[in-house]
Write a protein that holds these residues in place. Structure first.
Motif, PDB file in Angstrom:
ATOM      1  N   ILE A 120     -19.100  35.040  19.693  1.00 49.73           N
ATOM      2  CA  ILE A 120     -18.693  35.846  20.397  1.00 49.73           C
ATOM      3  C   ILE A 120     -17.390  36.325  20.639  1.00 49.73           C
ATOM      4  CG2 ILE A 120     -19.256  37.259  22.177  1.00 49.73           C
ATOM      5  CD1 ILE A 120     -21.680  36.139  23.593  1.00 49.73           C
ATOM      6  N   GLU A 121     -16.812  37.491  19.518  1.00 53.13           N
ATOM      7  CA  GLU A 121     -15.885  37.697  19.969  1.00 53.13           C
ATOM      8  C   GLU A 121     -14.941  38.926  21.219  1.00 53.13           C
ATOM      9  OE1 GLU A 121     -12.378  38.995  17.076  1.00 53.13           O
ATOM     10  OE2 GLU A 121     -14.099  39.364  16.109  1.00 53.13           O
ATOM     11  N   ALA A 122     -13.914  37.670  21.671  1.00 52.75           N
ATOM     12  CA  ALA A 122     -13.606  38.917  23.195  1.00 52.75           C
ATOM     13  C   ALA A 122     -13.435  40.282  22.927  1.00 52.75           C
ATOM     14  CB  ALA A 122     -12.913  37.625  23.415  1.00 52.75           C
ATOM     15  N   VAL A 123     -12.244  40.235  22.004  1.00 50.99           N
ATOM     16  CA  VAL A 123     -11.933  41.344  22.629  1.00 50.99           C
ATOM     17  C   VAL A 123     -11.355  41.707  20.785  1.00 50.99           C
ATOM     18  CG1 VAL A 123      -9.298  40.899  22.836  1.00 50.99           C
ATOM     19  CG2 VAL A 123     -10.374  42.971  22.772  1.00 50.99           C
ATOM     20  N   ASN A 124     -11.890  43.167  20.117  1.00 53.47           N
ATOM     21  CA  ASN A 124     -10.816  42.882  18.039  1.00 53.47           C
ATOM     22  C   ASN A 124      -9.291  43.618  18.712  1.00 53.47           C
ATOM     23  OD1 ASN A 124     -11.171  43.983  15.524  1.00 53.47           O
ATOM     24  ND2 ASN A 124     -11.207  45.881  16.219  1.00 53.47           N
ATOM     25  N   GLU A 125      -8.836  43.191  17.927  1.00 52.01           N
ATOM     26  CA  GLU A 125      -7.746  43.496  17.487  1.00 52.01           C
ATOM     27  C   GLU A 125      -7.018  44.672  19.447  1.00 52.01           C
ATOM     28  OE1 GLU A 125      -7.569  46.776  14.628  1.00 52.01           O
ATOM     29  OE2 GLU A 125      -8.362  44.848  13.396  1.00 52.01           O
ATOM     30  N   PRO A 126      -6.414  43.499  20.299  1.00 54.17           N
ATOM     31  CA  PRO A 126      -5.948  44.494  21.145  1.00 54.17           C
ATOM     32  C   PRO A 126      -4.759  44.820  20.761  1.00 54.17           C
ATOM     33  CG  PRO A 126      -5.667  41.729  21.012  1.00 54.17           C
ATOM     34  CD  PRO A 126      -6.417  42.745  19.704  1.00 54.17           C
ATOM     35  N   ILE A 127      -3.648  45.865  21.519  1.00 56.38           N
ATOM     36  CA  ILE A 127      -2.001  46.003  20.916  1.00 56.38           C
ATOM     37  C   ILE A 127      -1.419  44.691  21.115  1.00 56.38           C
ATOM     38  CG2 ILE A 127      -0.071  46.562  21.908  1.00 56.38           C
ATOM     39  CD1 ILE A 127      -2.238  48.966  23.878  1.00 56.38           C
ATOM     40  N   MET A 144      -8.787  36.980  18.348  1.00 52.70           N
ATOM     41  CA  MET A 144      -7.670  37.205  17.535  1.00 52.70           C
ATOM     42  C   MET A 144      -6.945  36.437  18.142  1.00 52.70           C
ATOM     43  SD  MET A 144      -9.100  40.105  15.879  1.00 52.70           S
ATOM     44  CE  MET A 144      -7.480  40.655  14.966  1.00 52.70           C
ATOM     45  N   ASP A 145      -6.127  35.607  16.913  1.00 55.28           N
ATOM     46  CA  ASP A 145      -5.641  34.520  16.934  1.00 55.28           C
ATOM     47  C   ASP A 145      -4.162  34.788  17.708  1.00 55.28           C
ATOM     48  OD1 ASP A 145      -4.341  36.150  14.872  1.00 55.28           O
ATOM     49  OD2 ASP A 145      -3.698  34.835  13.730  1.00 55.28           O
ATOM     50  N   ILE A 146      -3.704  33.790  17.752  1.00 56.03           N
ATOM     51  CA  ILE A 146      -2.003  34.160  18.744  1.00 56.03           C
ATOM     52  C   ILE A 146      -0.846  34.867  18.260  1.00 56.03           C
ATOM     53  CG2 ILE A 146      -1.004  31.912  17.489  1.00 56.03           C
ATOM     54  CD1 ILE A 146       0.323  31.440  20.512  1.00 56.03           C
ATOM     55  N   GLN A 159      -6.798  55.492  18.272  1.00 56.85           N
ATOM     56  CA  GLN A 159      -8.302  55.074  17.418  1.00 56.85           C
ATOM     57  C   GLN A 159      -9.322  54.561  17.660  1.00 56.85           C
ATOM     58  OE1 GLN A 159      -7.238  53.763  14.464  1.00 56.85           O
ATOM     59  NE2 GLN A 159      -5.307  52.885  15.086  1.00 56.85           N
ATOM     60  N   SER A 160     -10.851  55.671  16.480  1.00 62.00           N
ATOM     61  CA  SER A 160     -11.953  55.682  16.557  1.00 62.00           C
ATOM     62  C   SER A 160     -12.999  54.740  17.162  1.00 62.00           C
ATOM     63  CB  SER A 160     -12.590  56.669  15.679  1.00 62.00           C
ATOM     64  OG  SER A 160     -12.459  56.148  14.532  1.00 62.00           O
ATOM     65  N   PHE A 161     -12.512  53.787  16.423  1.00 64.85           N
ATOM     66  CA  PHE A 161     -13.367  52.708  16.604  1.00 64.85           C
ATOM     67  C   PHE A 161     -13.401  51.772  18.315  1.00 64.85           C
ATOM     68  CE2 PHE A 161      -9.109  50.268  15.887  1.00 64.85           C
ATOM     69  CZ  PHE A 161      -9.017  49.304  16.567  1.00 64.85           C
ATOM     70  N   THR A 162     -12.594  51.835  18.343  1.00 71.75           N
ATOM     71  CA  THR A 162     -11.951  51.613  20.235  1.00 71.75           C
ATOM     72  C   THR A 162     -13.820  52.755  21.163  1.00 71.75           C
ATOM     73  OG1 THR A 162     -11.014  53.697  21.304  1.00 71.75           O
ATOM     74  CG2 THR A 162     -10.124  51.610  21.033  1.00 71.75           C
ATOM     75  N   GLY A 201     -12.420  50.540  28.712  1.00 71.84           N
ATOM     76  CA  GLY A 201     -11.116  51.646  29.248  1.00 71.84           C
ATOM     77  C   GLY A 201      -9.945  51.100  28.060  1.00 71.84           C
ATOM     78  N   VAL A 202     -10.326  51.138  26.990  1.00 70.86           N
ATOM     79  CA  VAL A 202      -9.911  51.263  25.047  1.00 70.86           C
ATOM     80  C   VAL A 202      -8.777  49.936  25.466  1.00 70.86           C
ATOM     81  CG1 VAL A 202      -8.514  52.575  23.879  1.00 70.86           C
ATOM     82  CG2 VAL A 202     -10.357  54.043  25.390  1.00 70.86           C
ATOM     83  N   GLN A 203      -8.813  49.586  24.504  1.00 71.01           N
ATOM     84  CA  GLN A 203      -7.560  48.261  24.074  1.00 71.01           C
ATOM     85  C   GLN A 203      -6.219  48.605  23.290  1.00 71.01           C
ATOM     86  OE1 GLN A 203     -10.432  48.424  22.221  1.00 71.01           O
ATOM     87  NE2 GLN A 203     -10.248  47.215  20.604  1.00 71.01           N
ATOM     88  N   THR A 204      -6.855  50.308  22.566  1.00 73.96           N
ATOM     89  CA  THR A 204      -5.460  50.332  21.559  1.00 73.96           C
ATOM     90  C   THR A 204      -5.948  51.805  21.655  1.00 73.96           C
ATOM     91  OG1 THR A 204      -4.618  49.201  19.613  1.00 73.96           O
ATOM     92  CG2 THR A 204      -7.375  49.954  19.611  1.00 73.96           C
TER      93      THR A 204
END
Length: 469
Positions: free
Chosen positions: A204-211, A319-321, A160-163, A154-157
């Motif tokens: 396992i990382e949940a999601v890279n760089e959310p908005i 990603m941290d808080i 961005q090509s990294f999505t 669904g694309v998180q941001t």
């Protein structure tokens, strides 16, 4: 003690297991542009493949989605060649010689091909076998791995090509795509414990760089909790001990997919979303069991199963808080079992320090992110992306200091993971590798051959507690 779920598998109850643990100090690199391709990192190869370059990446063939949509008959063959040549045994040998002990592997949801809606979503196929190949090489070299959900469904941001799909239409933060991400998580957790090639995976990382604006990520906090519960459910079904959990059902089978189905239907502890994700992972795992030649999926108690070795629970990674603002959910609230936190810091994109050497060094030498995260339970923290790029023309002399100062700051936490292990060296790429490639940085001397060492351990002495903007 929290009573979440646990499924006791009688045939495996005597086994104590899990994946490789967090290194005492992480000295790592990202495998960027391998299984999630970012065209800016390899402009000549991308053009040769048939890709395009444009100022706004959604305006041309500048992502995997756009490429697969444009070349449906050849995309799989073209990408298989890229996957086979971008990350090789020679790269592993160089990273090992450079003292790297950890590799973060960016992955798209489409590596689990059944999750892709082929009517509306377009991606290359065949990546799962390449992942298996790469992880086997890393395991043989003694390097630990993080499976990073870099490009969730669904694309998180936006843009961005990294999505994997350059678009302004951000749809990750919906029930449908959160659910697909949970199914992905169940599959990756199972493979991490049942495929010997995945034996070096520790997180396992949940999601890279959310908005960053939490007001634009509705439901993300609930997703974090479900993400952890999916990991722990799979592990408990496999008989892996998870601190703080108790069993509420028993399954009398060593066939993992059968056990998964029985647990998902019988347990009264997991919510419907988690149970549904486990159930939907079953046919995917059956298919992968044959495709990847994994008999342990059908009998995880067999003599050759990785579970015969001492295993520990995977680290759930977020990603941290402080990555987000506007009262974000705290991922520490989702914690069950081991958990780790990731922060990314790039000065080159602005907003961190004034664009001059003294301001950069003053800022990094007084960095408080490790301490600030620890105060809200986000520990251990590692810096999962950073590099040497700057907003100004950096001299070689500055880059020696810039590398030292960042390594010193990030090592106050659990360690660091450089972006990227390499970038293309070509006329089109120019001098990109000077500040974005770890291996080139070592070659040029900016980065020490021993990652635990610094050129100047006192690099920050003139800047500590100085005023910075």
């Amino acid at each position: 003690m929290r009573s979440l779920l646990a499924v006791g598998v009688l045939v495996a109850s005597c086994l104590h297991r899990a994946a490789a643990g967090i290194p005492d100090k992480i000295y790592g690199v990202n495998l960027g542009s391998w299984l999630v391709l970012e065209p800016w990192m390899l402009p000549a190869e991308w053009a040769a493949m048939g890709g395009e370059s444009c100022n706004t990446c959604s305006d041309c063939i500048a992502s995997e989605f756009a490429f697969a949509q444009a070349y449906p008959n050849t995309v799989d063959k073209i990408f298989n060649k890229h996957w086979s040549t971008w990350f090789t045994q020679d790269d592993v040998n160089q990273l090992r010689a450079a003292g790297i002990n950890t590799v973060r592997v960016p992955l798209g949801y489409w590596i689990v091909e059944r999750l892709v809606d082929r009517k509306t979503e377009f991606f290359p196929r065949g990546g799962i076998k390449q992942l298996q190949r790469g992880l086997q090489m890393l395991k043989d070299a003694g390097m630990q791995a993080i499976l990073d959900h870099h490009a969730p469904p669904g694309v998180q941001t936006p843009e961005q090509s990294f999505t994997g799909h350059c678009t302004t239409d951000v749809e990750f933060y919906t029930e449908y795509n959160f659910h697909r991400a949970l199914v992905w998580t169940a599959v990756m957790t199972a493979l991490s414990h049942l495929d010997p090639a995945f034996g070096s995976v520790f997180a396992i990382e949940a999601v890279n760089e959310p908005i960053m604006d939490a007001n634009q990520t509705p439901g993300y906090g609930d997703f974090q909790k479900n993400f952890v519960q999916v990991i722990r459910a799979v592990e408990l079904i496999l008989g892996i001990s998870v601190p703080g959990l108790s069993l509420d059902v028993q399954v009398h089978t060593s066939n993992f997919t059968a056990a998964l189905g029985a647990a998902a239907s019988a347990s009264k502890i997991f919510n419907q979303e988690v149970r549904s994700a486990l159930t939907e992972a079953i046919p995917i795992l059956v298919e992968l069991g044959f495709e990847l030649s994994l008999p342990a999926i059908f009998n995880f108690n067999m003599a050759s199963s990785p579970l015969r070795n001492t295993r520990q629970p995977l680290v759930a990674n977020f990603m941290d808080i402080n990555w987000q603002f506007n009262n974000p959910a705290n991922p520490a609230d989702a914690k069950i079992g081991p958990q780790g936190y990731d922060n990314h810091l790039y000065y080159s994109f602005g907003g961190v320090a004034d664009a001059n050497p003294d301001a950069y060094l003053t800022s990094i030498c007084n960095l408080m992110r490790v301490e600030n995260d620890a105060a809200v339970g986000n520990s251990p923290l590692w810096f999962g992306e950073w590099g040497l790029p700057t907003q100004f023309d950096a001299t070689d002399d500055f880059l020696y200091k810039w590398a030292d100062a960042q390594k010193l700051a990030y090592s106050k936490g659990q360690g660091w993971i450089f972006w990227n292990f390499k970038v293309e060296i070509s006329d089109q790429a120019g001098d990109l590798a000077r500040q974005w490639s770890y291996l080139e940085g070592v070659k040029r001397g900016f980065l020490t051959k021993d990652p635990s060492q610094l050129h100047d351990p006192n690099v920050c002495a003139p800047y500590v507690n100085a005023t910075h903007s």
